[in-house]
Design an enzyme around this catalytic site. Structure first.
Site, PDB file in Angstrom:
ATOM      1  N   GLY A   1     -18.868  -6.269 -35.525  1.00 29.00           N
ATOM      2  CA  GLY A   1     -19.433  -7.621 -35.389  1.00 29.00           C
ATOM      3  C   GLY A   1     -18.853  -8.639 -36.347  1.00 29.00           C
TER       4      GLY A   1
ATOM      5  CB  SER B   1     -15.844  -3.748 -33.624  1.00 31.57           C
ATOM      6  OG  SER B   1     -16.900  -4.683 -33.514  1.00 31.57           O
TER       7      SER B   1
ATOM      8  CB  ALA C   1     -12.829  -6.081 -27.132  1.00 36.22           C
TER       9      ALA C   1
ATOM     10  CG  ASP D   1     -12.284 -10.276 -28.607  1.00 33.78           C
ATOM     11  OD1 ASP D   1     -11.576 -11.287 -28.750  1.00 33.78           O
ATOM     12  OD2 ASP D   1     -13.176  -9.959 -29.416  1.00 33.78           O
TER      13      ASP D   1
HETATM   14  O1  PMV Z   1     -16.020 -11.901 -30.926  1.00 32.53           O
HETATM   15  P1  PMV Z   1     -15.093 -12.685 -31.775  1.00 32.53           P
HETATM   16  O2  PMV Z   1     -15.682 -13.057 -33.092  1.00 32.53           O
HETATM   17  O3  PMV Z   1     -13.739 -12.083 -31.890  1.00 32.53           O
HETATM   18  O4  PMV Z   1     -14.894 -14.123 -31.063  1.00 32.53           O
HETATM   19  C1  PMV Z   1     -14.211 -14.227 -29.853  1.00 32.53           C
HETATM   20  C2  PMV Z   1     -13.517 -15.551 -29.762  1.00 32.53           C
HETATM   21  C3  PMV Z   1     -14.295 -16.704 -29.154  1.00 32.53           C
HETATM   22  O5  PMV Z   1     -13.315 -17.680 -28.797  1.00 32.53           O
HETATM   23  C4  PMV Z   1     -15.246 -17.313 -30.182  1.00 32.53           C
HETATM   24  C5  PMV Z   1     -15.100 -16.293 -27.920  1.00 32.53           C
HETATM   25  C6  PMV Z   1     -14.237 -15.920 -26.711  1.00 32.53           C
HETATM   26  O6  PMV Z   1     -14.804 -15.275 -25.798  1.00 32.53           O
HETATM   27  O7  PMV Z   1     -13.055 -16.273 -26.637  1.00 32.53           O
END
Ligand code: PMV
Length: 284
Positions: free
Chosen positions: A88, A93, A95, A137
């Site tokens: 988190g 993590s 994905a 991700d």
């Molecule tokens: O889950 P994170 O913290 O890697 O955030 C993903 C990136 C965002 O642009 C904030 C959300 C997305 O779905 O692209």
């Protein structure tokens, strides 16, 4: 079967990518490994504890099993998870565990999916669990490497990165916060996204560390403008700047991780990561 998938670092473009702008993203050399064995019932085990198909505890894994079961019957499975990726914190993590779970199910239950199929299913799982998502991700966790997203153009990143972790937070909450700000100030926020887009495009062709650091500093200021930094992160970034290091949030912000280019000096609380070429793979 055991499958592993890498975490990731978003170098530029988080949040703006949710609204169709570009992002630069790289897989990193931290992996999540998932072992799946056929079994009479369901059991999920990790450092978070042991359970059946408990959505509260394992939303991504349980949803991955549900989506995979639409393709191929899964009467039961023993699923064991080991991860080097902090949970988190913006390093992908969720994905990585989703992609590795789907790949291991696919191998154990002969799902017949190729990498594109695994990516599409993982993207669906991410949307099921967290609502609005760009798919960045699961893409990077499946395919590895360093990319300009969404058009899937490879970029060269001959750098290592230092990362400082400020602890876990909710991506969905941060994405919702930006959505609200955009509703209140659409003209302004859209222009900030456009500026972030320009940063990602320029960064995808930059070879020099100095220019990349300028882009890191500018992107961080824009993330601050859309409300996803916090006072602790701002203070740390200011301290790093005094020592000649540039840093920015990676991922959703509001906590999570910041990163900068590793130039031989490792800031106190940090760890070092490097780009990873390989995406999801079957380990055995
Ligand atoms: O889950 P994170 O913290 O890697 O955030 C993903 C990136 C965002 O642009 C904030 C959300 C997305 O779905 O692209």
């Amino acid at each position: 079967m055991i499958a592993s998938a890498p975490g990731k670092i978003i170098l530029f473009g988080e949040h703006a990518v949710v609204y169709g702008r570009h992002a630069v993203v790289s897989a990193i050399n931290l992996r999540c490994r998932v072992a799946v064995r056929k079994s009479a019932k369901f059991l999920i085990r990790s450092s978070l504890g042991e359970s059946g198909l408990d959505y509260q505890r394992y939303p991504y894994v349980v949803q991955a099993v549900k989506r995979f079961a639409e393709l191929k019957e899964v009467p039961g499975a023993k699923i064991e998870i080991e991860s080097e990726i902090p949970v988190g914190s913006g390093l992908g993590s969720s994905a990585a565990v989703t992609v590795a779970t789907i790949a291991a199910l696919n191998a154990e239950f002969d799902g017949g999916m190729d990498k594109e199929g695994i990516f599409q299913m993982a993207k669906q799982v991410e949307i099921d669990v967290q609502g609005r998502a760009s798919g960045i991700d699961p893409f990077i966790s499946t395919f590895g490497g360093s990319w300009l997203f969404p058009e899937r153009r490879k970029v060269k990143l001959p750098f290592k990165f230092f990362v400082i972790n400020f602890g876990s937070r909710s991506t969905a909450e941060m994405v919702a916060k930006v959505a609200k700000l955009r509703e209140r100030h659409p003209e302004v926020v859209e222009k900030i996204f456009d500026a972030i887009d320009a940063i990602s495009l320029e960064a995808s062709d930059v070879g020099s560390a100095e220019r990349l650091e300028e882009l890191i500093a500018m992107n961080q200021s824009l993330l601050r403008a859309i409300g996803v930094s916090n006072p602790e992160i701002d203070r740390t970034i200011a301290e790093l700047e005094r020592r000649g290091l540039k840093a920015k949030i990676t991922g959703a912000g509001g906590g999570g991780c910041i990163f900068g280019l590793f130039k031989g000096e490792k800031p106190g609380e940090s760890f070092i990561v490097e780009p990873e070429k390989e995406g999801v793979r079957i380990e055995e």
